[in-house]
Enzyme design. Structure first.
Site, short mmCIF file in Angstrom:
data_model
loop_
_atom_site.label_atom_id
_atom_site.label_comp_id
_atom_site.label_asym_id
_atom_site.label_seq_id
_atom_site.Cartn_x
_atom_site.Cartn_y
_atom_site.Cartn_z
N HIS A 362 -40.18 -25.04 6.62
CA HIS A 362 -39.31 -25.47 7.86
C HIS A 362 -38.16 -26.23 7.34
O HIS A 362 -37.54 -26.86 8.33
CB HIS A 362 -40.15 -26.53 8.89
CG HIS A 362 -41.47 -25.58 9.56
ND1 HIS A 362 -41.32 -25.07 10.75
CD2 HIS A 362 -42.71 -25.39 9.15
CE1 HIS A 362 -42.42 -24.28 11.07
NE2 HIS A 362 -43.35 -24.71 10.08
N LYS A 554 -32.93 -33.94 20.67
CA LYS A 554 -33.55 -33.45 19.52
C LYS A 554 -33.87 -34.83 18.72
O LYS A 554 -33.55 -35.87 19.09
CB LYS A 554 -32.74 -32.55 18.74
CG LYS A 554 -31.06 -33.03 18.58
CD LYS A 554 -30.45 -32.07 17.99
CE LYS A 554 -29.83 -30.82 18.80
NZ LYS A 554 -30.47 -29.61 18.55
N ARG A 555 -34.73 -34.78 17.63
CA ARG A 555 -34.72 -35.81 17.09
C ARG A 555 -33.55 -36.43 16.39
O ARG A 555 -32.65 -35.72 16.23
CB ARG A 555 -35.95 -35.60 15.79
CG ARG A 555 -37.20 -35.66 16.12
CD ARG A 555 -37.61 -36.84 16.81
NE ARG A 555 -37.79 -37.81 15.84
CZ ARG A 555 -38.93 -38.39 15.12
NH1 ARG A 555 -40.21 -37.68 15.50
NH2 ARG A 555 -39.05 -39.15 14.13
N LYS A 560 -28.38 -33.56 12.13
CA LYS A 560 -28.23 -32.80 13.31
C LYS A 560 -26.84 -33.27 14.16
O LYS A 560 -26.33 -32.90 15.04
CB LYS A 560 -29.46 -33.38 14.13
CG LYS A 560 -30.82 -32.83 13.59
CD LYS A 560 -31.90 -33.02 14.62
CE LYS A 560 -33.22 -32.77 14.24
NZ LYS A 560 -33.39 -31.12 14.41
N THR A 662 -35.28 -24.96 18.10
CA THR A 662 -35.88 -24.36 19.39
C THR A 662 -35.47 -24.96 20.53
O THR A 662 -35.46 -24.07 21.47
CB THR A 662 -37.46 -24.37 19.19
OG1 THR A 662 -37.88 -25.83 19.11
CG2 THR A 662 -38.16 -23.48 18.13
N LYS A 666 -34.40 -22.68 24.33
CA LYS A 666 -34.96 -23.48 25.57
C LYS A 666 -33.78 -23.51 26.69
O LYS A 666 -33.76 -23.14 27.86
CB LYS A 666 -35.78 -24.76 25.69
CG LYS A 666 -37.08 -24.67 24.58
CD LYS A 666 -37.61 -25.97 24.27
CE LYS A 666 -38.60 -25.64 23.20
NZ LYS A 666 -38.97 -26.83 22.29
C1 26Q Z 1 -44.04 -35.04 5.58
C2 26Q Z 1 -44.47 -35.67 4.48
C3 26Q Z 1 -44.82 -37.48 4.99
C4 26Q Z 1 -44.37 -37.89 6.27
C5 26Q Z 1 -43.89 -36.78 7.10
C6 26Q Z 1 -43.72 -35.52 6.73
C7 26Q Z 1 -42.82 -34.63 7.71
C8 26Q Z 1 -43.40 -34.54 9.14
C9 26Q Z 1 -42.80 -33.68 10.05
C10 26Q Z 1 -41.91 -33.92 7.44
C11 26Q Z 1 -41.46 -32.72 8.16
C12 26Q Z 1 -41.60 -32.91 9.64
C13 26Q Z 1 -41.25 -32.02 10.77
C14 26Q Z 1 -40.17 -31.06 10.37
C15 26Q Z 1 -39.79 -30.31 11.67
O1 26Q Z 1 -40.04 -30.60 12.84
N1 26Q Z 1 -38.91 -29.43 11.55
C16 26Q Z 1 -38.23 -28.42 12.25
O2 26Q Z 1 -39.30 -27.40 12.44
C17 26Q Z 1 -38.60 -26.41 13.79
C18 26Q Z 1 -39.88 -25.46 13.79
O3 26Q Z 1 -39.67 -24.63 12.86
C19 26Q Z 1 -37.24 -26.17 13.17
O4 26Q Z 1 -36.82 -25.31 14.48
C20 26Q Z 1 -36.36 -26.88 12.88
O5 26Q Z 1 -35.06 -26.55 12.48
C21 26Q Z 1 -36.86 -28.18 12.02
O6 26Q Z 1 -36.19 -29.11 11.56
#
Ligand code: 26Q
Length: 830
Positions: A362, A554-555, A560, A662, A666
């Site tokens: 991702h 979004k986050r 972003k 995503t 929406k």
């Molecule tokens: C990893 C290790 C330690 C702590 C946290 C994490 C961690 C947690 C969550 C790393 C990444 C995430 C989340 C990533 C995320 O939400 N990515 C998004 O995924 C979506 C679905 O595929 C995409 O549409 C977005 O572009 C992407 O940013």
């Protein structure tokens, strides 16, 4: 009662059931019914049907030869469940009538429900959409995750700054979950590995655990849309293995007796609030192992229940999808269990793993790629590290060496272990080496995964890397959250568009129909009026529904580029102050975003936007032409209110940085027009709606790469653009932070002194020009309506049903469960 055929349920018997359940949920039925009690009673009412269908689905699945998909994810952003379950069951209208008979509005009652916020953002919400589609398409699927006691933190603003408070989603119980004590698992941590020779002379390993933890499963039913299928999301809660240390207790050491329990319970206590930064904390690593190991054990338990010790069908029956690298440790755990506990030889165990795992990437951001130190691995999971070394050695000596003989540089580039001052395990490498398929989440992203992230792996295994473009469930993201638009669509579109979203193309023939344009925009306007009330409730600000609602939800992350939006707002404000009569359609910029608590600049950007809002919204000089709203505590249920009311969708990431997005899908589905860069799924959205119905701007991936190659100089852009310069200098003045000069300087220095890593300045002018085009376009009501309708009409591709069908066909080789026509009799115990 049957979900697919709910003819036996009417509002009368639904109401009667609700009333009978109120005996359990309400304290005093003589009094005015409490809303929370009513909500619970409604949940229990629908659960009667859901749980019986869940049993039927299980029994039906056990009779089939088809494969099952096991979705492993550390995150699930489910949002609220009631309205969606009612819609999927076809009971929403019946419930509306029943509840109205009791003197309540169902929408108000649903508002009492707490979001299940067991995720950060896109990746977690994607998992939730995929569960909805898997059930709706009758696939035999189970989602595995963690039963966090606290989900993503709640966000408040104090003096414009983000304050985090714990999320208490289960404070008063969660009606949607059921505990399954019969499937409790026990897992090990720490300790050491003993090598011994068994009776047959084989060298074997045994892991003596330093600590044991119990995993208690909680099942949340996932109701398919208008079908009998109900799957489950199984979430693991950690507990101390021996419930209580009675010895310590009897010896009077109450503290010690409790400490093991507290320590064990810490594992599933809280969701890590980072997205896109993989900071190496031991507890996070233990979370990953805890959930992966419980889930692997559960898969084997379920398999053995059916097939005993006949392992020959294991790879035919099981496939595991890894949602990013977070559950990667499952690979090593399956190897360990097969070899150490089921006496597989190495090559057989490895063959199994190579047929079972598939991995979704991702992100391309280097800071988001997970690495764990070898030292920590060794301490927490000593046996897994041995196995990892074995896998790496075989991979380097056989596969890498065969392709690139004696190429040391290649070995070190591809190795699962990264050498350096501290040895690190590259989790993504372990995933790619093991998985039989690896996919990115949008066409551009997948191309960059091949080209830039894993080019050598792509050379080694040209068929392994592939694409599945993300999708969203139209049940939640249109039918349930925008009922008026859903109804308008249904009045024109033949067939069930919520099941076959491509049917929406029928709307293209109404895009030029004046009456339909009026009706479409009238729905939008009513949704805006609803949002205006919500804005007033949450922020105290009054905004006009006649303004353009320009939405960025979004986050919060630098890539972003919420701060690009911020700088442009500054530019508009300056223009208005210079000329309050400026010919500009009133605009409300609406933000929703949480920042990771430790992400300094993200929090500064939130602070900056809130400071701007305070100043601009109270400035009488600009004729209410500009408003800035930051909605606090952005989450799924808030998105459901904002999205139907959006006119403009901001998708402005630096090209090449947003894997897919995503929210873009929406918003477009609900008739908002996108202003966006050629990044992630924006590209595919543009292809679908046509370039004339989307506002694309900014540097492309190639152009961004060129900028980097030629030495990008943000200072030059700043000096050459007087408006941009004035806006950035304004941040230093204290104008927006009275009494605190320089209060917003961090944003400016990240751009000018720290190199503007995300090319905000490079894209500013074209962003600003494109916003002028939006302003002009909005004035032509009919043109705007046509474009908005075409956006809705062309979103068929982005249903998560399409994504899931692609996974099922190209990755999982999954066929649908055949539904039984006979009602299934539940077997009674003796
Ligand atoms: C990893 C290790 C330690 C702590 C946290 C994490 C961690 C947690 C969550 C790393 C990444 C995430 C989340 C990533 C995320 O939400 N990515 C998004 O995924 C979506 C679905 O595929 C995409 O549409 C977005 O572009 C992407 O940013």
């Amino acid at each position: 009662m049957s979900l697919s055929n709910n003819t036996s349920i009417n509002s009368e018997n639904f109401k009667a059931k609700v009333l009978s359940y109120l005996n359990y949920t309400a304290i005093d039925l003589g009094q005015q019914i409490d809303r929370k009690a009513l909500l619970k009673a409604i949940c229990l009412t629908v659960n009667d049907t859901i749980f019986s269908e869940l049993q039927s689905t299980k029994i039906n699945n056990s009779k089939q030869l088809s494969r099952s998909i096991n979705y492993f994810s550390l995150e699930y952003l489910m949002g609220r469940m009631l309205s969606n379950n009612l819609h999927n069951m076809g009971l929403y209208e019946i419930a509306v009538d029943a509840v109205s008979d009791l003197g309540f509005d169902l929408e108000d009652i649903c508002e009492e429900g707490h979001d299940l916020a067991l995720g950060n953002g896109g990746l977690g919400r994607l998992a939730a959409c995929y569960l909805d589609s898997l059930a709706s398409l009758d696939f035999n699927a189970i989602g595995y995750g963690i039963h966090y006691e606290h989900g993503l933190f709640e966000q408040q603003f104090h003096q414009c700054r983000q304050i985090e408070t714990p999320d208490e989603w289960r404070e008063y119980g969660n009606p949607w979950e059921v505990c399954r004590p019969e499937a409790v698992q026990e897992i090990s941590l720490y300790g050491n590995v003993e090598t011994f020779t068994d009776d047959e002379g084989k060298v074997r390993k045994i892991w003596h655990a330093g600590q044991k933890i119990k995993g208690v499963p909680w099942d949340i039913p996932i109701v398919g849309y208008r079908t009998q299928t109900v799957n489950v999301l199984r979430l693991w809660e950690s507990r101390a293995s021996s419930h209580f240390d009675w010895e310590a207790f009897n010896a009077g050491d109450y503290q010690d007796a409790h400490s093991a329990q507290t320590q064990a319970e810490t594992i599933s206590k809280v969701l890590y609030p980072n997205d896109e930064t993989a900071k190496g904390k031991e507890l996070r690593f233990i979370q990953q192992y805890f959930f992966s190991a419980c889930s692997i054990k559960d898969i084997i338990r379920r398999y053995q229940k059916q097939h005993g010790n006949d392992w020959s069908k294991f790879t035919d029956k099981i496939v595991i999808q890894l949602n990013d690298t977070h559950p990667t440790i499952a690979i090593l755990e399956l190897m360990r269990v097969l070899i150490d506990e089921h006496e597989f030889i190495w090559t057989d165990a490895w063959q199994v793993c190579r047929k079972i795992f598939a991995y979704t990437n991702h992100t391309l951001l280097p800071e988001a790629l997970e690495k764990w130190s070898v030292r920590m691995f060794e301490e927490v999971l000593p046996r897994h590290l041995e196995i990892l070394y074995g896998i790496n050695e075989n991979f380097l000596n056989n596969e890498v060496n065969a392709k690139w003989p004696d190429d040391k540089a290649m070995r070190s580039r591809l190795s699962i272990i990264e050498e350096g001052s501290q040895q690190m395990v590259r989790m993504a490498h372990l995933c790619v080496v093991t998985s039989y398929k690896v996919n990115g989440v949008a066409q551009l992203h997948s191309a960059l995964v091949k080209q830039d992230l894993f080019p050598e792996f792509n050379q080694l295994w040209p068929d392994k890397l592939t694409n599945v473009t993300n999708g969203i469930t139209p049940r939640r993201w249109l039918k349930a959250c925008n009922p008026e638009l859903a109804e308008l669509i249904s009045s024109k579109v033949k067939g069930d568009w919520a099941k076959s979203l491509n049917l929406l193309t029928q709307l293209t023939s109404f895009a030029n129909d004046t009456q339909f344009q009026i009706d479409f925009m009238a729905v939008k306007h009513r949704n805006k009026i609803k949002l205006v009330k919500e804005i007033e409730k949450l922020t105290g600000y009054a905004v006009s529904p006649d303004a353009i609602f320009d939405v960025m939800i979004k986050r919060l992350h630098e890539y972003k580029r919420q701060h690009l939006n911020l700088i442009h707002i500054l530019a508009l404000y300056r223009r208005l102050l210079e000329n309050p009569e400026l010919d500009m359609h009133p605009r409300v910029f609406i933000f929703g975003a949480k920042a990771a608590p430790g992400y300094y600049l993200a929090k500064e950007i939130i602070y900056g936007i809130n400071c701007l809002a305070e100043k601009i919204n109270n400035d009488g000089r600009i004729n209410n032409k500009l408003k800035v709203i930051f909605m606090p505590n952005y989450r799924v249920s808030l998105a459901e209110k904002i999205i139907p009311a959006a006119d403009v969708s901001e998708q402005i990431s630096t090209a090449g940085k947003e894997a897919s997005g995503t929210g873009n899908m929406k918003l477009s589905l609900n008739g908002a027009l996108t202003i966006g860069t050629l990044d992630g799924a924006n590209i595919e959205i543009a292809e679908e709606v046509g370039r004339e119905n989307i506002f694309i701007f900014g540097n492309t991936v190639e152009e961004i790469k060129e900028l980097d190659k030629n030495g990008y100089d943000p200072l030059k852009i700043y000096c050459a653009n007087p408006e941009l310069k004035a806006c950035l200098d304004w941040l230093d003045t204290g104008f927006f932070t009275p009494g605190k000069p320089g209060g917003l300087s961090a944003i400016k220095s990240s751009l000018l002194e720290e190199g503007d890593a995300y090319k905000v300045l490079a894209d500013f002018q074209c962003y600003s020009d494109t916003h002028k085009k939006i302003d002009a376009a909005y004035r032509n009501k009919s043109d705007w309506a046509r474009m908005a309708i075409l956006n809705t009409a062309k979103m068929g591709k982005f249903t998560s049903d399409r994504s899931i069908e692609e996974y099922a066909k190209n990755i999982w080789s999954l066929s649908k469960t055949e539904l039984s026509s006979e009602p299934i009799k539940l077997v009674k115990g003796r």
